[in-house]
Each structure stands twice: as structure tokens, then as C-alpha cells.
Design a protein around this motif. Structure first.
Motif, mmCIF file in Angstrom:
data_model
loop_
_atom_site.group_PDB
_atom_site.id
_atom_site.type_symbol
_atom_site.label_atom_id
_atom_site.label_comp_id
_atom_site.label_asym_id
_atom_site.label_seq_id
_atom_site.Cartn_x
_atom_site.Cartn_y
_atom_site.Cartn_z
ATOM 1 N N THR A 1 -15.028 29.660 35.783
ATOM 2 C CA THR A 1 -13.887 29.028 36.455
ATOM 3 C C THR A 1 -14.302 28.436 37.795
ATOM 4 O O THR A 1 -13.904 27.319 38.149
ATOM 5 C CB THR A 1 -12.759 30.051 36.643
ATOM 6 O OG1 THR A 1 -12.367 30.564 35.372
ATOM 7 C CG2 THR A 1 -11.560 29.414 37.320
ATOM 8 N N SER B 1 -14.293 24.454 38.580
ATOM 9 C CA SER B 1 -13.449 23.877 39.629
ATOM 10 C C SER B 1 -14.246 22.886 40.471
ATOM 11 O O SER B 1 -13.704 21.866 40.916
ATOM 12 C CB SER B 1 -12.867 24.985 40.513
ATOM 13 O OG SER B 1 -13.888 25.627 41.258
ATOM 14 N N ASP C 1 -14.824 19.806 38.131
ATOM 15 C CA ASP C 1 -13.566 19.079 38.008
ATOM 16 C C ASP C 1 -13.239 18.317 39.292
ATOM 17 O O ASP C 1 -12.655 17.240 39.257
ATOM 18 C CB ASP C 1 -12.436 20.060 37.673
ATOM 19 C CG ASP C 1 -11.121 19.356 37.396
ATOM 20 O OD1 ASP C 1 -11.068 18.569 36.449
ATOM 21 O OD2 ASP C 1 -10.158 19.588 38.149
ATOM 22 N N ARG D 1 -14.833 14.717 39.631
ATOM 23 C CA ARG D 1 -14.561 13.708 38.615
ATOM 24 C C ARG D 1 -14.031 12.450 39.300
ATOM 25 O O ARG D 1 -13.643 12.465 40.470
ATOM 26 C CB ARG D 1 -13.539 14.228 37.597
ATOM 27 C CG ARG D 1 -12.153 14.410 38.172
ATOM 28 C CD ARG D 1 -11.230 15.209 37.254
ATOM 29 N NE ARG D 1 -9.852 15.166 37.691
ATOM 30 C CZ ARG D 1 -9.343 15.898 38.651
ATOM 31 N NH1 ARG D 1 -10.121 16.738 39.308
ATOM 32 N NH2 ARG D 1 -8.072 15.809 38.989
ATOM 33 N N ARG E 1 -11.279 10.856 39.002
ATOM 34 C CA ARG E 1 -9.877 10.898 39.426
ATOM 35 C C ARG E 1 -9.686 11.688 40.715
ATOM 36 O O ARG E 1 -8.612 11.670 41.309
ATOM 37 C CB ARG E 1 -9.022 11.503 38.305
ATOM 38 C CG ARG E 1 -8.854 10.583 37.114
ATOM 39 C CD ARG E 1 -7.863 11.168 36.114
ATOM 40 N NE ARG E 1 -8.356 12.424 35.558
ATOM 41 C CZ ARG E 1 -9.178 12.493 34.520
ATOM 42 N NH1 ARG E 1 -9.630 11.394 33.962
ATOM 43 N NH2 ARG E 1 -9.569 13.656 34.052
ATOM 44 N N ASP F 1 -6.106 24.837 40.375
ATOM 45 C CA ASP F 1 -4.953 24.020 40.041
ATOM 46 C C ASP F 1 -4.641 24.159 38.562
ATOM 47 O O ASP F 1 -5.189 25.008 37.854
ATOM 48 C CB ASP F 1 -5.195 22.558 40.428
ATOM 49 C CG ASP F 1 -6.453 21.991 39.769
ATOM 50 O OD1 ASP F 1 -6.996 22.648 38.842
ATOM 51 O OD2 ASP F 1 -6.887 20.903 40.167
ATOM 52 N N VAL F 2 -3.749 23.310 38.069
ATOM 53 C CA VAL F 2 -3.292 23.395 36.667
ATOM 54 C C VAL F 2 -4.457 23.167 35.706
ATOM 55 O O VAL F 2 -4.591 23.857 34.693
ATOM 56 C CB VAL F 2 -2.167 22.380 36.430
ATOM 57 C CG1 VAL F 2 -1.772 22.368 34.959
ATOM 58 C CG2 VAL F 2 -0.957 22.713 37.294
ATOM 59 N N ARG F 3 -5.318 22.193 36.018
ATOM 60 C CA ARG F 3 -6.441 21.898 35.130
ATOM 61 C C ARG F 3 -7.389 23.088 35.048
ATOM 62 O O ARG F 3 -7.868 23.448 33.967
ATOM 63 C CB ARG F 3 -7.180 20.660 35.625
ATOM 64 C CG ARG F 3 -6.393 19.368 35.521
ATOM 65 C CD ARG F 3 -7.093 18.238 36.259
ATOM 66 N NE ARG F 3 -8.406 17.991 35.730
ATOM 67 C CZ ARG F 3 -8.658 17.171 34.715
ATOM 68 N NH1 ARG F 3 -7.667 16.517 34.135
ATOM 69 N NH2 ARG F 3 -9.885 16.971 34.288
ATOM 70 N N VAL F 4 -7.680 23.692 36.193
ATOM 71 C CA VAL F 4 -8.580 24.843 36.196
ATOM 72 C C VAL F 4 -7.937 26.027 35.477
ATOM 73 O O VAL F 4 -8.602 26.751 34.727
ATOM 74 C CB VAL F 4 -8.955 25.215 37.642
ATOM 75 C CG1 VAL F 4 -9.807 26.475 37.673
ATOM 76 C CG2 VAL F 4 -9.698 24.065 38.316
ATOM 77 N N ALA G 1 -5.761 25.823 33.054
ATOM 78 C CA ALA G 1 -5.819 25.515 31.618
ATOM 79 C C ALA G 1 -7.211 25.789 31.066
ATOM 80 O O ALA G 1 -7.368 26.315 29.947
ATOM 81 C CB ALA G 1 -5.434 24.057 31.393
ATOM 82 N N PHE G 2 -8.233 25.441 31.835
ATOM 83 C CA PHE G 2 -9.604 25.727 31.417
ATOM 84 C C PHE G 2 -9.816 27.231 31.260
ATOM 85 O O PHE G 2 -10.408 27.692 30.283
ATOM 86 C CB PHE G 2 -10.578 25.145 32.442
ATOM 87 C CG PHE G 2 -12.003 25.580 32.234
ATOM 88 C CD1 PHE G 2 -12.798 24.953 31.305
ATOM 89 C CD2 PHE G 2 -12.545 26.630 32.975
ATOM 90 C CE1 PHE G 2 -14.122 25.349 31.115
ATOM 91 C CE2 PHE G 2 -13.850 27.037 32.789
ATOM 92 C CZ PHE G 2 -14.650 26.395 31.855
ATOM 93 N N THR G 3 -9.320 28.001 32.224
ATOM 94 C CA THR G 3 -9.494 29.450 32.166
ATOM 95 C C THR G 3 -8.790 30.042 30.960
ATOM 96 O O THR G 3 -9.323 30.927 30.276
ATOM 97 C CB THR G 3 -8.951 30.090 33.459
ATOM 98 O OG1 THR G 3 -9.581 29.481 34.580
ATOM 99 C CG2 THR G 3 -9.217 31.582 33.474
#
Length: 891
Positions: free
Chosen positions: A111, A115, A118, A121, A123, A442-445, A447-449
Motif C-alpha cells: 500500500t 501510494s 499512484d 501518475r 493525472r 485516498d480512494v484509489r489506494v 481500493a488497491f488495498t
């Protein structure tokens, strides 16, 4: 009707206890009515109760059917499995803690690194539509394609002729001296053309930015836009700042705007922005051969980088035909903005992502081994549940649910671990991340977890789940079978240990490669001695602002407030200083400038092989202070420190190219092409090559040319060699400069060793984390093999007792147990070593002077093997102490 049914099922979730009471009451009522009917027919009460229950049917089954009508059966069943899993884990706190800790380390590390990945990236760029932003860089084809800066006339042609871009802006970053009431300060500045801010999608929070008519080179506008930080720090957040003036390099600029908080430009350090028209004098801007700045552009909708590159290639060929003297072999590179800003970080981060994936796999293998051992201990329980009617699919789902609950707890702990790890990574990392990079959970991290934890749950639960499906009921229900383990389970556990060890070998070798690469970089001879050297830069203002000259008339600069040689003499008198030198630039400070040169008698050259060198104006003490070896000849004399001096010192590459095997002293070169009217310079000395522009090697093979220091330069670099710690000289040197004139800013203060460390920061960052991950992997792998061998000894206690009873000695038992472990260790190491060679090819861009086949890698693998064998030896030693009588009664 369907919606009503769904609604009733949903509301039933919140009225469960009431529905259960109602169901019990209703079933009790029906049983009582049937029992009453039987009693009315003369049946005794006890027989009536039994008859009523037989006729009514299975009460538990009827309850389940009713519950299925209340709610969603799959969710209900899942909730039951979760509650059972939690109860089961609570009964085995030791197992749960070990498994959760292993998973937390693996998931937390993944994670944390994700992070960071991510965050870099495309974006993540804080600009409007960052995916369409590109940078344009001029290049030239020599022995290889070399990136160079842009020429302003070329930039104007690109902007006028290309159809792939919405707009283009020129930009360059440098520093200017901001005059103050008491102290002057050297400020990071970006020179930008008008579209720069609109391309990035940022607007001034106060005032405005630059307009197109302020880009005119013929009539430059002395305007400035402030950063929010500088506005608050130097101007007290004055709300009436727009319209005020400030002095930069003895020029008065009018403040037209203030940028929003956090904006620091593409350089990520700018505190001021000035129009690009003041970047250089008009005659320099008009010279197509003068290059050095970058360009920002935005692709039009639907235009790809490849198509834009193709269009600019065509324009470059046209310019080459139109201007062969300056544009021969010249082109332009279109590079996405995120690649320019993050490209150097991504290989290291992706390597680390692969490393933490290995750590996670090792942790999962450990937990899977624990679950397999646990499922062996639960064979009788599973057999009983199967005999009572539980299907194999139902058992598999239960075991998978238990593993998912376990990984969910590990993921929660891993998130907490990752939160702290990310903060440590950012603060302790030797790599400087862009200011707008803010890794977080955040939300993306998240979701990855979640995805990783689910994958881990399936992975660690699949093996014991499949093993449970193959349980033999007859043998499992026999007490005598409890001590035996199936061959399939043992092979699976052994395979997991081999996989753990092989991945640990890859990480250990990878960490060793990175550590030795950094060591090689730090001990690399840069061509000078960086020890005990302090470096700094000063900007010497003129005694008075120069009077503007008439158009076309060369402006004569005023005298500096203090001469560089006088400053050098003052610094030489400081206690602890043994040598000091002046120069226009120093090794690794990023200020060197290149130009063409020619050697007397050389053959005509084209753009591909034309000589090119980096020029440095230095004082005579320069080579002595930095301990750059003089190969032939001498340094400059005091009499040669004049602008018209014909003396020059060159590096060895100049001699090797033009006069190999000859005495180079007295040979002549000139700056500029062979056809230029520049004066000839006579070589008075030859010095060794210096890593001036980067480590481990200079980006290009261009040599260095040293010219005598002259006072016409306003910005100087100083190198001070001391017998005391260099950092202790910072305050005395600042005081000396201030005593000469308070308006002289001192900046870019660093020891030479710090400059070298900055060059190796990415490698040290990767080395640091790879070392941590390798240590964790080694620990987990040793724990894994120790656990397997300990469990093997426990399972074979009866067999070992029989062997001892039949006359086997302690050494025989040691050979038996350690031999089994050694086979696993050997297989894991062989696979890991083979994979390490593949790893070396993948991370070759991060390595320097090392291979996976060197002695250090062999030592690292040997250490791993020794530790793993020790983990096998300890359970084996315990096995030799088994009491045969106790072992035969073990079951």
C-alpha cells in the motif's frame, strides 16, 4: 411484487430478533395444536408429543426455509461464515497474531509503495488536462541523439507552422538577485512567454499574468508575477502589491500579479516569473545557433504524441534545408510532461513495487502454510461436518471466508502501517519529490488495498480449502490417523517454502546489487577530490545601475561593488581554509555551458562530428583547490587573468582527439567554428577529465575547456578546501561576503560531498528500501522454513520414536530432518539464483558496476542458505531428544 419482496427482505435484516420470536411462537403453536389433537384421540401425552413432532417434520429445516423467505440467503450464509471465522480465530490467538502480522507487513508495504506510484501518475499533475501537456526539446544527431535546448527562432517557426498544438510557450528557469532594504536574496525565477500560465490552466489570484504583446523581444517589458509564498514572505501579503516595483539584477520591474498558493511552475521552485522577452538580449534571442531553453505545448483534441512528433520532424527538415549552418542534423523531441517530471522516479518505484509484491507473496505463503497446518489439525472437525451433510463446496466457502477475514484484519493493520510508512518515506527519502506529490490513503489506494487483501484471502485460503475437500472420512475419524499428514499437503507446504526462499534470494540479491551500486557510485573517482570542500555561489552587483545605451550601441557595465579576486583573498585568510578558488561554475552544480570549438589544422566537420566543449572560467588556484590532476603543462598565471589572454587549459579528450601521442602544449584552438573570427588560444596545460555534469558519467562525451577568470562576470562560484568540517565555515564565509557588501547574496551553499550524494539520491533511495524489504523477506522465509520443519517433526514424532526405539542414533535423526530441509533450501536457492539473473537485466538502468554473478551476491546467498539450514537444524535437534516411550504414546 418483486420490489415489495426485496423491501421486506431488507427490512427483515433490522427486525431479526422479533421475527425469530414470532417464528418460535408460531411453530410452538402448531406443535401444541397437533399434540392436542393426538391427546383428544386418547394418545398418552408423551407419545402425543413425539407423534406431533414426527408429523410436523424437521423443525430446524422449517426454520431455515422461513429464514430464507425473510432475507437474502447468500448474505445470511456469508454472515454466518464470517461470525464462525471470527470465533475460530479468537480461539487461536497465537496463530491469529502471527498471521495478521505477516499479512500486515506485506499489505502495508504494498500500500505504501503503491501510494507513491499512484502519486506520480500523469493525472497527479496539478494542471488542467495534464495528459495533453508536452514539452519540446531540440536535439542533434551526433554519435548518438543528444538533447539540447531550443533556439528562439526555431521555437517561433514551430509555433507558426505546426497544426498539432493549441499553443506553445517558451520557458527557462534561473535565478535573479532581489534587492532588499537590508539583505539581497537570490530568487528562483522562470522566464516564460505569455501562454505559459493558460497552458497550465492557472490564473493569478491577484492582478494578472503576461499578455501576448509583452512577448515582443524588440521591446521587452520589465514586468514580474510573484508567487504566493514570496508575496507573503517579502511583502507581508500586501493587498495593494499590484503596481508596486521591485529590483532584480539592477533592473526595476513592475509587479502585475500574484499566483495562487502552491504554484511554483514547472521547475517546482520558482518564486518569480518574468516575460521571456527579457531572457536574453535581443541579438542573442535572434541567433538561431543560441540554444538553451525549453518549450511547453498542449496537444489539440485527438492528436497523439506520435503524430505531433511526425509533424515537427517534417518542420525540422524544412528548417535544416533553410538554415544548414545552424540546423544541420537538428530535430525536436516531443515528450509528455509527466515523463519529464516523473520519468527518473518511475523505474525505481516500479522496481520497489515488484520488491514489495515479493514480500507480500512470501507473507501469503507463510500464512498459507499456517492454514494448511491448521487444517490438518482440523481434519477430524471437517470430517464430522462432512459426515453430517456439509457439502465440499460449503466447506471450501467456509475456509475461504476464514482466510478472507484473516486478510481483512491484516489489511486494516496494513493500512495503519502504510499511513506511517508513507510519511517516513517522504521525510527520510534522499530523493526530493515534487512539492505537489502528496501520497496518501485516498480512494484509489484504499481500493488497491481492498483488491490486494481479497487476492491474498483467496490465495492463502485456496490451498487449505482444496486440501479439506480431499479429506478421507474413514481415516480422519480414526484417532490413530491424527498424527499423519497426507503427501499432498506435505508437497504443497514444501512447494510454498521453496517459493518463499526463491523470492527471498531474488530480493536479497537485488538489495545487494543496489547497495554495491551505491557504494561504487560513492567511491567513483569523479576526477577531483570532493572531501573537505565547501561550495557556494555569489552574485556581485554593480556599483550603480547602468545607464541605458542607445539602440545598437554596446552598453558598458559599471564596476562591481567588490572584485572577485579581493573576495578570494579575504576568504583565504579565514582560519581552517587551506585553498580557495573562483570559477563561473563548479563540478555537479548544473551551471556549465557548452559551445563549439575548433582545433588548428582540423579537417572540416559537420553537425554530427563538430567539436563541442564545456567552457569554464577559473582562477589559477582552481585545479589545486579541487585537486584536479594536471597531466601536462601548468595552470594560469596572474598575468593571464585578462579578457584578451590567449592562454587555455584543456581536458585530455581534446588532446586524444586532435593530437594523440603528441605534445599538446602550444597547440591552438578557438571558440566557435573554424571559420569564425574568434582569436586563437594557445594550450598551456592539460588536466584530467572531470565528472562535471553528472554521475556515474557525464551525459555527453564532450571535453572541458578552461579559460582565465575575468572580473566581467557577475555570478561566481567559490570552492573552499578546509582542514575543519566544511559546514563550520558557512557562517564565517557569509560574514566575510556581507562585510564586503551587504547587497551580495550567497546561495547554493553545499559541500562537494553533498553534491555527489544528490547525484546518487535515486540509487540510495532504492537501495534503502530494497534493503528493508530484503530483510523482511529473509525473516519471513526463515520463519516459514522453521515452521515447516517444526511441524514436520511434530507430525513425525511417532515415526521418530519408532526409529529411536529400533536403534537409530541422534545423528541419524539429524540427517533425516536436516536432509529434508536442505533439499527445500537447495531448490529454493537454485530457482532464486536463476531468477536473479533475470532481475539484473530488468533493473540494469539502476545499477552501476555490478552483476548478479559477483562474489558479494554469492556471499549473500550463502548467508541465506546458512540461516535457512539453521532454521532446519533447531527442530532437528529437538527431534533427537524425543523420548521413544513418550513418542509411542503420543497419539
Amino acid at each position: 411484487m418483486l420490489l415489495l419482496s426485496v423491501w421486506h427482505r431488507v427490512t427483515a435484516l433490522f427486525r431479526r430478533r422479533r421475527l425469530e420470536r414470532d417464528l418460535d411462537d408460531e411453530l410452538a403453536f402448531h406443535l401444541a395444536m397437533r399434540e392436542a389433537d393426538y391427546r383428544d384421540d386418547g394418545v398418552p401425552q408423551t407419545d402425543a408429543q413425539h407423534a406431533a413432532r414426527r408429523r410436523f417434520g424437521n423443525v430446524a429445516s422449517l426454520k431455515e426455509q422461513c429464514r430464507d423467505m425473510w432475507t437474502f440467503h447468500p448474505l445470511e450464509s456469508l454472515w454466518q461464515d464470517v461470525r464462525y471465522a471470527v470465533r475460530t480465530l479468537r480461539k487461536s490467538p497465537g496463530f491469529t497474531v502471527v498471521a495478521v502480522l505477516a499479512l500486515a507487513i506485506g499489505i502495508g508495504a504494498n500500500t505504501a509503495i503503491f501510494s507513491l506510484v499512484d502519486a506520480v501518475r500523469a493525472r497527479a499533475l496539478p494542471y488542467k488536462d495534464p495528459d495533453t501537456l508536452v514539452q519540446l526539446w531540440g536535439n542533434v544527431m551526433r554519435t548518438r541523439l543528444e538533447r539540447r535546448g531550443n533556439a528562439y527562432p526555431d521555437f517561433l517557426d514551430w509555433r507558426a507552422q505546426s497544426k498539432s498544438f493549441e499553443d506553445m510557450a517558451a520557458f527557462d528557469n534561473h535565478t535573479l538577485t532581489l534587492a532588499g532594504v537590508e539583505d539581497s536574496e537570490r530568487i528562483p525565477v522562470e522566464s516564460v512567454s505569455a501562454p505559459y500560465f493558460s497552458l497550465l490552466g492557472v490564473h493569478a489570484s491577484r492582478g494578472r499574468t503576461f499578455s501576448a504583446d509583452e512577448d515582443l523581444v524588440a521591446t521587452p517589458s520589465y514586468l514580474v508575477v510573484l508567487s504566493d509564498g514570496l508575496w507573503q514572505r517579502r511583502f507581508g501579503a500586501d493587498p495593494k502589491i499590484v503596481g508596486r516595483s521591485l529590483t532584480l539584477n539592477n533592473h526595476t520591474y513592475s509587479i502585475v500579479g500574484v499566483m495562487p498558493p502552491g504554484f511554483k511552475g514547472l521547475s517546482d521552485s520558482a518564486e518569480l516569473w518574468v516575460p521571456f522577452a527579457v531572457w536574453a538580449p535581443p541579438q542573442t534571442m535572434a541567433n538561431r545557433g543560441n540554444r538553451g531553453f525549453g518549450a511547453l505545448a498542449r496537444l489539440k483534441a485527438g492528436v497523439t504524441v506520435a503524430s505531433a512528433q511526425s509533424e515537427l520532424d517534417g518542420i525540422s527538415r524544412q528548417l535544416e534545408r533553410a538554415y544548414p549552418d545552424t540546423n544541420e542534423k537538428r530535430g525536436v523531441e516531443v515528450s509528455p510532461l509527466d515523463v519529464e517530471l516523473f520519468g527518473a522516479l518511475r523505474p525505481a518505484l516500479l522496481t520497489l513495487m515488484a520488491a514489495v509484491a515479493f514480500v507480500l507473496l512470501i507473507a501469503c505463503a507463510n500464512v498459507a502454510n499456517l492454514l494448511i497446518a491448521r487444517s490438518e489439525a482440523r481434519r477430524r472437525e471437517i470430517a464430522v461436518r462432512t459426515a453430517l451433510g456439509a457439502g465440499r463446496g460449503r466447506l471450501l466457502r467456509q475456509l475461504m471466508t476464514e482466510s478472507c477475514v484473516l486478510t481483512a484484519i491484516g489489511a486494516a493493520a496494513g493500512l495503519l502501517l502504510a499511513r506511517g510508512a508513507v510519511a517516513v518515506l517522504i521525510t527520510a527519502s534522499p530523493v526530493t519529490f515534487p512539492s505537489f506529490i502528496t501520497p496518501g490513503l485516498d480512494v484509489r489506494v484504499a481500493a488497491f488495498t481492498i483488491a490486494v487483501s481479497l487476492a491474498c484471502g483467496i490465495f492463502v485460503g485456496l490451498a487449505p480449502g482444496l486440501q479439506a475437500r480431499s479429506v478421507d472420512l474413514n481415516s480422519a475419524l480414526k484417532d490413530t490417523a491424527r498424527g499423519s499428514e497426507g503427501r499432498r499437503a506435505q508437497r504443497l507446504r514444501s512447494a510454498l517454502v521453496v517459493a518463499e526462499l526463491s523470492m527471498a534470494v531474488v530480493l536479497l540479491v537485488g538489495a545487494g546489487l543496489m547497495i554495491r551500486s551505491v557504494r561504487n557510485l560513492m567511491t567513483l573517482d569523479p576526477g577531483f577530490d570532493p572531501r573537505s570542500v565547501l561550495t557556494l555561489r555569489v552574485s556581485i552587483p554593480r556599483a550603480a545601475a547602468p545607464v541605458p545605451a542607445a539602440p545598437g550601441v554596446l552598453q558598458v557595465p559599471q564596476e562591481p561593488v567588490v572584485r572577485g579576486r579581493a573576495l578570494l583573498e579575504r576568504i583565504s585568510a579565514v582560519p581552517g581554509v587551506v585553498a580557495v578558488a573562483l570559477g563561473t561554475d563548479l563540478p555537479l552544480d548544473g551551471n556549465a555551458a557548452a559551445t563549439a570549438y575548433a582545433a588548428e589544422g582540423m579537417a572540416p566537420a559537420n553537425a554530427e562530428n563538430a567539436p563541442r566543449a564545456y567552457n569554464h572560467r577559473i582562477s589559477p588556484e582552481f585545479f589545486t583547490t579541487l585537486r584536479i590532476p594536471i597531466v601536462a603543462g601548468r595552470t594560469f598565471t596572474e598575468a593571464e587573468l585578462t579578457p584578451a589572454s590567449p592562454a587555455v587549459v584543456v581536458s585530455e579528450r581534446v588532446v586524444k582527439r586532435f593530437w594523440p601521442g603528441q605534445d599538446p602544449l602550444g597547440k591552438r584552438i578557438k571558440l566557435g567554428p573554424l571559420t569564425s573570427t574568434n582569436p586563437w588560444l594557445s594550450i598551456v596545460g592539460v588536466v584530467g577529465e572531470v565528472k562535471y555534469r553528472g554521475l556515474p558519467e557525464n551525459p555527453t562525451a564532450d571535453p572541458d575547456i578552461y579559460l582565465p577568470f575575468v572580473e566581467r562576470n557577475s555570478q561566481y562560484a567559490l570552492a573552499v578546501r578546509a582542514t575543519v568540517p566544511p559546514s563550520s565555515l558557512v557562517a564565517p564565509l557569509r560574514a566575510i561576503v556581507r562585510s564586503a557588501d551587504p547587497s551580495i547574496p550567497v546561495y547554493q551553499v553545499a559541500t562537494m560531498e553533498e553534491r555527489i550524494e544528490e547525484q546518487t539520491s535515486q540509487s540510495r533511495f532504492t537501495m534503502w528500501l530494497m534493503g528493508v524489504f530484503a530483510t523482511v523477506a529473509l525473516s519471513l522465509s526463515v520463519i516459514g522454513i522453521y515452521g515447516v520443519m517444526s511441524y514436520l517433526v511434530t507430525q513425525r514424532t511417532r515415526e521418530i520414536g519408532i526409529r529411536l526405539a529400533l536403534g537409530a542414533g541422534g545423528p541419524d535423526i539429524l540427517r533425516l530432518v536436516v536432509g529434508n530441509g536442505a533439499r527445500l533450501v537447495g531448490a529454493g536457492i537454485l530457482i532464486g539464483v536463476a531468477a536473479s539473473f533475470a532481475l539484473q537485466r530488468l533493473v540494469s538502468s539502476l545499477l552501476f558496476g555490478v552483476t548478479a554473478a559477483d562474489a558479494a551476491s554469492g556471499i549473500a546467498v550463502a548467508v541465506l542458505a546458512a540461516v535457512a539450514l539453521l532454521a532446519c537444524y533447531l527442530p532437528a535437534l529437538r527431534a533427537t531428544r524425543v523420548d521413544p516411550l513418550h513418542a509411542l504414546r503420543y497419539e
